[in-house]
Design a protein around this motif. Structure first.
Motif, PDB file in Angstrom:
ATOM      1  N   ILE A  73       0.606  -0.989  -0.086  1.00 26.90           N
ATOM      2  CA  ILE A  73       0.249  -0.096   0.371  1.00 26.90           C
ATOM      3  C   ILE A  73       0.693   1.506   0.274  1.00 26.90           C
ATOM      4  O   ILE A  73       0.611   2.646  -1.076  1.00 26.90           O
ATOM      5  CB  ILE A  73      -0.629  -0.532   1.302  1.00 26.90           C
ATOM      6  N   VAL A  74       2.103   1.354   0.716  1.00 28.88           N
ATOM      7  CA  VAL A  74       3.068   2.304   0.671  1.00 28.88           C
ATOM      8  C   VAL A  74       3.203   2.719  -0.788  1.00 28.88           C
ATOM      9  O   VAL A  74       3.816   3.780  -0.986  1.00 28.88           O
ATOM     10  CB  VAL A  74       3.712   2.331   1.919  1.00 28.88           C
ATOM     11  N   ASP A  75       3.854   1.452  -1.261  1.00 31.80           N
ATOM     12  CA  ASP A  75       4.512   1.768  -2.808  1.00 31.80           C
ATOM     13  C   ASP A  75       3.446   2.228  -4.022  1.00 31.80           C
ATOM     14  O   ASP A  75       3.264   3.293  -4.432  1.00 31.80           O
ATOM     15  CB  ASP A  75       4.700   0.542  -3.156  1.00 31.80           C
ATOM     16  N   LEU A  76       1.712   2.046  -3.560  1.00 31.57           N
ATOM     17  CA  LEU A  76       0.437   2.882  -4.295  1.00 31.57           C
ATOM     18  C   LEU A  76       0.517   3.407  -4.009  1.00 31.57           C
ATOM     19  O   LEU A  76       0.678   4.671  -4.852  1.00 31.57           O
ATOM     20  CB  LEU A  76      -0.521   1.381  -4.019  1.00 31.57           C
ATOM     21  N   ILE A  77       0.319   4.286  -2.600  1.00 35.93           N
ATOM     22  CA  ILE A  77       0.435   5.700  -2.025  1.00 35.93           C
ATOM     23  C   ILE A  77       2.008   6.301  -2.934  1.00 35.93           C
ATOM     24  O   ILE A  77       1.301   7.547  -3.704  1.00 35.93           O
ATOM     25  CB  ILE A  77       0.154   5.106  -1.192  1.00 35.93           C
ATOM     26  N   SER A  78       3.151   6.075  -2.975  1.00 37.43           N
ATOM     27  CA  SER A  78       4.142   6.694  -3.733  1.00 37.43           C
ATOM     28  C   SER A  78       3.934   6.634  -5.121  1.00 37.43           C
ATOM     29  O   SER A  78       4.741   7.332  -5.229  1.00 37.43           O
ATOM     30  CB  SER A  78       5.080   6.028  -2.750  1.00 37.43           C
ATOM     31  N   ASN A  79       2.695   6.648  -5.728  1.00 36.42           N
ATOM     32  CA  ASN A  79       3.198   6.153  -7.166  1.00 36.42           C
ATOM     33  C   ASN A  79       1.348   7.135  -7.452  1.00 36.42           C
ATOM     34  O   ASN A  79       1.741   6.792  -8.549  1.00 36.42           O
ATOM     35  CB  ASN A  79       2.836   4.936  -7.794  1.00 36.42           C
ATOM     36  N   MET A  80       0.831   7.552  -6.429  1.00 36.88           N
ATOM     37  CA  MET A  80       0.112   8.594  -6.715  1.00 36.88           C
ATOM     38  C   MET A  80       0.197  10.252  -7.342  1.00 36.88           C
ATOM     39  O   MET A  80       1.882  10.321  -7.324  1.00 36.88           O
ATOM     40  CB  MET A  80      -1.111   8.960  -5.917  1.00 36.88           C
ATOM     41  N   ASP A  81      -0.236   9.964  -7.987  1.00 39.49           N
ATOM     42  CA  ASP A  81       0.036  11.733  -8.633  1.00 39.49           C
ATOM     43  C   ASP A  81      -0.996  13.144  -8.073  1.00 39.49           C
ATOM     44  O   ASP A  81      -0.333  14.014  -7.491  1.00 39.49           O
ATOM     45  CB  ASP A  81      -0.311  12.768  -9.695  1.00 39.49           C
ATOM     46  N   TYR A  82      -1.520  12.730  -7.208  1.00 36.52           N
ATOM     47  CA  TYR A  82      -2.632  13.638  -6.355  1.00 36.52           C
ATOM     48  C   TYR A  82      -3.313  12.235  -5.206  1.00 36.52           C
ATOM     49  O   TYR A  82      -3.767  11.650  -5.337  1.00 36.52           O
ATOM     50  CB  TYR A  82      -3.601  14.369  -6.945  1.00 36.52           C
ATOM     51  N   LEU A  83      -3.310  13.188  -4.309  1.00 38.86           N
ATOM     52  CA  LEU A  83      -3.806  12.467  -2.998  1.00 38.86           C
ATOM     53  C   LEU A  83      -4.961  13.227  -2.311  1.00 38.86           C
ATOM     54  O   LEU A  83      -4.356  14.011  -1.806  1.00 38.86           O
ATOM     55  CB  LEU A  83      -2.450  11.398  -1.874  1.00 38.86           C
ATOM     56  N   PHE A  84      -6.053  12.822  -1.856  1.00 39.18           N
ATOM     57  CA  PHE A  84      -7.269  13.311  -1.284  1.00 39.18           C
ATOM     58  C   PHE A  84      -6.716  12.522  -0.107  1.00 39.18           C
ATOM     59  O   PHE A  84      -7.905  11.142  -0.319  1.00 39.18           O
ATOM     60  CB  PHE A  84      -8.372  13.424  -2.425  1.00 39.18           C
ATOM     61  N   VAL A  85      -7.532  13.162   1.033  1.00 38.89           N
ATOM     62  CA  VAL A  85      -7.927  12.198   2.390  1.00 38.89           C
ATOM     63  C   VAL A  85      -8.651  12.813   2.990  1.00 38.89           C
ATOM     64  O   VAL A  85      -8.463  14.522   3.740  1.00 38.89           O
ATOM     65  CB  VAL A  85      -6.114  12.475   3.596  1.00 38.89           C
TER      66      VAL A  85
END
Length: 255
Positions: free
Chosen positions: A125-137
């Protein structure tokens, strides 16, 4: 054609609204604004978006009112519902890349939405998140949920973004389930606190309303607000801030 933008709504605590937000924003962009996209449901513990799609198929088949609404919409829309791909966090990037590479030119997505469980204890999951362009929490004013969202967002900023180990261009928190159309005093106080720790939220908030639970039933004449097959019913959008939220997100992700 340019590569699609990878966008995720992610949290590490259930019930904050990440799957609902993913569905609402994706459906509004696709059905109301014509943005080509695909959704990757990699929350393998429950695959909420797929549950929503299965529910949509049932209610639009069994409820005559919704069946007519679906028929009328697709007479003018002339496209199929956007695809929801089920996968695991480990395989999500490869699955998304493969879909983009093999999609016909007219179906090449401008945006790929990822529905992610936001735990930072899973390396996949860390690797997947790190490959996003934009993250909304998503974040709410409930004490436990608020603390969890801030903790997760801080970990991403401090352990990934500030040390250059991620593709993330921008992270924004999204106030959800707020009792007014404007930020409350508590939201403002927490925004000031978060800014001191390198975090910021969208200007737009989503209000707390039972409209977000209106996903259709087998009987009745009420339209659908959260749907993977239809845009939100225009009569239900008023007062929710959804249009304003989509507009702000679209400006950020540049699509």
């Amino acid at each position: 054609m340019e590569s699609p933008t990878y966008v995720a709504f992610a949290t590490q605590k259930g019930g904050v609204g990440k799957s609902t937000l993913t569905t609402l924003v994706a459906s509004y962009l696709y059905y109301a604004e014509g943005v080509e996209l695909v959704a990757v449901d990699c929350d393998s513990s429950q695959h909420s978006m797929n549950v929503y799609r299965d529910h949509d198929l049932v209610v639009t088949k069994e409820n005559p009112y919704l069946k007519r609404a679906l028929h009328r919409f697709y007479l003018g829309f002339d496209k199929k519902p956007y695809e929801i791909i089920l996968t695991s966090p480990k395989d999500a990037l490869d699955v998304a890349d493969n879909y983009v590479d093999n999609a016909p030119e007219e179906k090449k997505p401008s945006v790929v939405f990822f529905d992610i469980t936001g735990t930072i204890n899973n390396p996949d999951i860390v690797d997947l998140i790190s490959n996003m362009d934009y993250l909304f929490v998503p974040i709410t004013t409930e004490t436990g949920e608020m603390a969890s969202s801030i903790s997760f967002a801080s970990a991403v900023v401090n352990n990934m973004m500030t040390v250059g180990t991620t593709k993330i261009k921008e992270l924004k928190l999204v106030w959800n389930k707020i009792n007014s159309r404007e930020k409350t005093r508590l939201c403002d106080v927490m925004d000031n606190y978060m800014q001191k720790h390198g975090l910021s939220s969208l200007d737009t908030v989503l209000v707390k309303s039972n409209k977000f639970e209106k996903d259709g039933r087998e009987t009745g004449n009420t339209g659908m607000f959260r749907s993977t097959m239809l845009p939100p019913d225009r009569r239900l959008i008023r007062g929710t801030n959804l249009e304003e939220l989509v507009s702000e997100i679209r400006e950020i992700i540049k699509v």
